[in-house]
Write a protein that holds these residues in place. Sequence first.
Motif, PDB file in Angstrom:
ATOM      1  N   MET A   1      -5.161  -4.311  -1.812  1.00  0.00           N
ATOM      2  CA  MET A   1      -3.978  -4.029  -2.622  1.00  0.00           C
ATOM      3  C   MET A   1      -2.852  -3.456  -1.773  1.00  0.00           C
ATOM      4  O   MET A   1      -1.680  -3.803  -1.954  1.00  0.00           O
ATOM      5  CB  MET A   1      -4.335  -3.062  -3.753  1.00  0.00           C
ATOM      6  CG  MET A   1      -5.386  -3.580  -4.718  1.00  0.00           C
ATOM      7  SD  MET A   1      -4.866  -5.042  -5.636  1.00  0.00           S
ATOM      8  CE  MET A   1      -3.707  -4.332  -6.772  1.00  0.00           C
TER       9      MET A   1
ATOM     10  N   ARG B   1      -1.112  -6.231   0.083  1.00  0.00           N
ATOM     11  CA  ARG B   1      -0.327  -7.159  -0.719  1.00  0.00           C
ATOM     12  C   ARG B   1       0.836  -6.499  -1.454  1.00  0.00           C
ATOM     13  O   ARG B   1       1.797  -7.172  -1.821  1.00  0.00           O
ATOM     14  CB  ARG B   1      -1.241  -7.834  -1.764  1.00  0.00           C
ATOM     15  CG  ARG B   1      -2.415  -8.607  -1.203  1.00  0.00           C
ATOM     16  CD  ARG B   1      -1.962  -9.821  -0.400  1.00  0.00           C
ATOM     17  NE  ARG B   1      -3.051 -10.681  -0.013  1.00  0.00           N
ATOM     18  CZ  ARG B   1      -3.345 -11.819  -0.624  1.00  0.00           C
ATOM     19  NH1 ARG B   1      -2.627 -12.230  -1.655  1.00  0.00           N
ATOM     20  NH2 ARG B   1      -4.346 -12.565  -0.215  1.00  0.00           N
ATOM     21  N   PHE B   2       0.737  -5.180  -1.694  1.00  0.00           N
ATOM     22  CA  PHE B   2       1.746  -4.497  -2.499  1.00  0.00           C
ATOM     23  C   PHE B   2       3.148  -4.560  -1.894  1.00  0.00           C
ATOM     24  O   PHE B   2       4.128  -4.773  -2.624  1.00  0.00           O
ATOM     25  CB  PHE B   2       1.335  -3.036  -2.723  1.00  0.00           C
ATOM     26  CG  PHE B   2       2.300  -2.268  -3.589  1.00  0.00           C
ATOM     27  CD1 PHE B   2       2.416  -2.552  -4.945  1.00  0.00           C
ATOM     28  CD2 PHE B   2       3.098  -1.274  -3.051  1.00  0.00           C
ATOM     29  CE1 PHE B   2       3.302  -1.857  -5.749  1.00  0.00           C
ATOM     30  CE2 PHE B   2       3.994  -0.572  -3.840  1.00  0.00           C
ATOM     31  CZ  PHE B   2       4.093  -0.859  -5.197  1.00  0.00           C
TER      32      PHE B   2
ATOM     33  N   THR C   1       4.926  -7.856  -2.875  1.00  0.00           N
ATOM     34  CA  THR C   1       5.299  -7.926  -4.290  1.00  0.00           C
ATOM     35  C   THR C   1       6.457  -6.995  -4.604  1.00  0.00           C
ATOM     36  O   THR C   1       7.396  -7.360  -5.332  1.00  0.00           O
ATOM     37  CB  THR C   1       4.093  -7.579  -5.168  1.00  0.00           C
ATOM     38  OG1 THR C   1       3.065  -8.555  -4.975  1.00  0.00           O
ATOM     39  CG2 THR C   1       4.468  -7.553  -6.646  1.00  0.00           C
TER      40      THR C   1
ATOM     41  N   MET D   1       0.520  -9.295  -4.686  1.00  0.00           N
ATOM     42  CA  MET D   1      -0.580  -8.920  -5.575  1.00  0.00           C
ATOM     43  C   MET D   1      -0.817  -9.960  -6.655  1.00  0.00           C
ATOM     44  O   MET D   1      -1.948 -10.132  -7.118  1.00  0.00           O
ATOM     45  CB  MET D   1      -0.283  -7.566  -6.228  1.00  0.00           C
ATOM     46  CG  MET D   1      -0.243  -6.401  -5.277  1.00  0.00           C
ATOM     47  SD  MET D   1      -0.228  -4.833  -6.166  1.00  0.00           S
ATOM     48  CE  MET D   1       1.191  -5.071  -7.246  1.00  0.00           C
TER      49      MET D   1
ATOM     50  N   LEU E   1      -3.024 -12.576  -5.304  1.00  0.00           N
ATOM     51  CA  LEU E   1      -4.360 -11.994  -5.171  1.00  0.00           C
ATOM     52  C   LEU E   1      -5.060 -11.907  -6.522  1.00  0.00           C
ATOM     53  O   LEU E   1      -6.256 -12.186  -6.627  1.00  0.00           O
ATOM     54  CB  LEU E   1      -4.252 -10.596  -4.551  1.00  0.00           C
ATOM     55  CG  LEU E   1      -5.564  -9.820  -4.361  1.00  0.00           C
ATOM     56  CD1 LEU E   1      -6.444 -10.511  -3.323  1.00  0.00           C
ATOM     57  CD2 LEU E   1      -5.280  -8.376  -3.933  1.00  0.00           C
ATOM     58  N   PHE E   2      -4.308 -11.552  -7.567  1.00  0.00           N
ATOM     59  CA  PHE E   2      -4.886 -11.452  -8.906  1.00  0.00           C
ATOM     60  C   PHE E   2      -5.331 -12.819  -9.422  1.00  0.00           C
ATOM     61  O   PHE E   2      -6.398 -12.950 -10.023  1.00  0.00           O
ATOM     62  CB  PHE E   2      -3.875 -10.827  -9.863  1.00  0.00           C
ATOM     63  CG  PHE E   2      -4.365 -10.717 -11.281  1.00  0.00           C
ATOM     64  CD1 PHE E   2      -5.302  -9.764 -11.634  1.00  0.00           C
ATOM     65  CD2 PHE E   2      -3.883 -11.569 -12.266  1.00  0.00           C
ATOM     66  CE1 PHE E   2      -5.765  -9.666 -12.932  1.00  0.00           C
ATOM     67  CE2 PHE E   2      -4.337 -11.481 -13.564  1.00  0.00           C
ATOM     68  CZ  PHE E   2      -5.276 -10.523 -13.899  1.00  0.00           C
TER      69      PHE E   2
ATOM     70  N   VAL F   1     -11.067  -6.291  -8.116  1.00  0.00           N
ATOM     71  CA  VAL F   1      -9.652  -6.573  -7.867  1.00  0.00           C
ATOM     72  C   VAL F   1      -8.890  -6.643  -9.179  1.00  0.00           C
ATOM     73  O   VAL F   1      -7.771  -6.117  -9.299  1.00  0.00           O
ATOM     74  CB  VAL F   1      -9.495  -7.891  -7.072  1.00  0.00           C
ATOM     75  CG1 VAL F   1      -8.022  -8.273  -6.951  1.00  0.00           C
ATOM     76  CG2 VAL F   1     -10.110  -7.738  -5.688  1.00  0.00           C
TER      77      VAL F   1
ATOM     78  N   TYR G   1      -5.851  -4.101 -10.158  1.00  0.00           N
ATOM     79  CA  TYR G   1      -4.530  -4.645 -10.490  1.00  0.00           C
ATOM     80  C   TYR G   1      -4.064  -4.126 -11.844  1.00  0.00           C
ATOM     81  O   TYR G   1      -2.906  -3.714 -12.001  1.00  0.00           O
ATOM     82  CB  TYR G   1      -4.596  -6.173 -10.491  1.00  0.00           C
ATOM     83  CG  TYR G   1      -3.276  -6.848 -10.764  1.00  0.00           C
ATOM     84  CD1 TYR G   1      -2.355  -7.055  -9.740  1.00  0.00           C
ATOM     85  CD2 TYR G   1      -2.937  -7.288 -12.042  1.00  0.00           C
ATOM     86  CE1 TYR G   1      -1.140  -7.679  -9.982  1.00  0.00           C
ATOM     87  CE2 TYR G   1      -1.731  -7.910 -12.294  1.00  0.00           C
ATOM     88  CZ  TYR G   1      -0.841  -8.100 -11.258  1.00  0.00           C
ATOM     89  OH  TYR G   1       0.360  -8.716 -11.501  1.00  0.00           O
TER      90      TYR G   1
END
Length: 326
Positions: free
Chosen positions: A90, A93-94, A97, A273, A276-277, A288, A292
Amino acid sequence: MLAFILRRLIQAVMVMITVAFIAFMLFQYVGDPVVFLLGQDATPEQIRSLRADLGLDKPFFVQFWHFLLNAAQGEFGLSLRQGAKVSRLMSERFPATLELALVAAALALLVGVPMGVYAALKRGTFISQAFMTLSLLGVSLPTFLIGILLILVFAVVLGWFPSFGRGEVVQLGWWTSGLLTAKGWHHITLPAVTLAIFQLTLIMRLVRAEMLEVLRTDYIKFARARGLSSRAIHFGHALKNTLVPVMTITGLQLGGLIAFAIITETVFQWPGMGLLFIQAVTFADIPVMAAYLCLIALIFVVINLVVDLLYFVVDPRLRVGHAGGH
């Protein structure tokens, strides 16, 4: 103000506990994580041993308490698909985003507010009608279709922008930023425009409606009677009061941009994210998904709290009413 903040904090804690409970239920009813980790060929002894190591053999509320403690520290276990810590995935990736959402929000504000003001002050003109027609298209077209059309025109036909990826990024500690490089801006342009179009049209229509309503109020008529210039009336009085509801929508929409950038990130393969989700849902990667859900809830709670506090700064009537109540 202190009592107001305390009430909001208590409400925020209750919301986060409720969301954490919903996320925890994913572990209970969306497959067995032990089976995902060990596979179908695991022996009963291996299954019992791993369940004990993960604490899954404990009572329901004990498991939920441990889940709350770990979630408060940002720990959600290991990804069932990648085998890495969810917190690390996370955090990687955060930044992508958040940067995409911030650029889209800035674009929506910088373009939407002036368009809304112009459409209100120049009502009935050709350009104003054109703005309203474009806003209907922006609200009606789905995000994925807008993204595909932008890719077709600006990436495939014209070749001006890349159609996927984040481009060159700069490492700033644990944070990565593409906004410090030319290639990063080159890559973020199409996804940001795609994500901003709906928000832009929403802000434009809201500013226009609020501006028209404010211009009909008595204090604007009094300002005209005093002989104030149109510029002072429109931008010094009307626009300032128009921005109070716009602030609410903008704050909530920023949370929405972060939460619902899933489609845009999928279309442009943006490594955030949302992508990824989507991958987690495809492979039933429950840790995950739970992380999220909790993170997005936390973002909305924080944004709501900030917007409520800004109300006290922007609108003096709230401070007067609050003080008068005591």
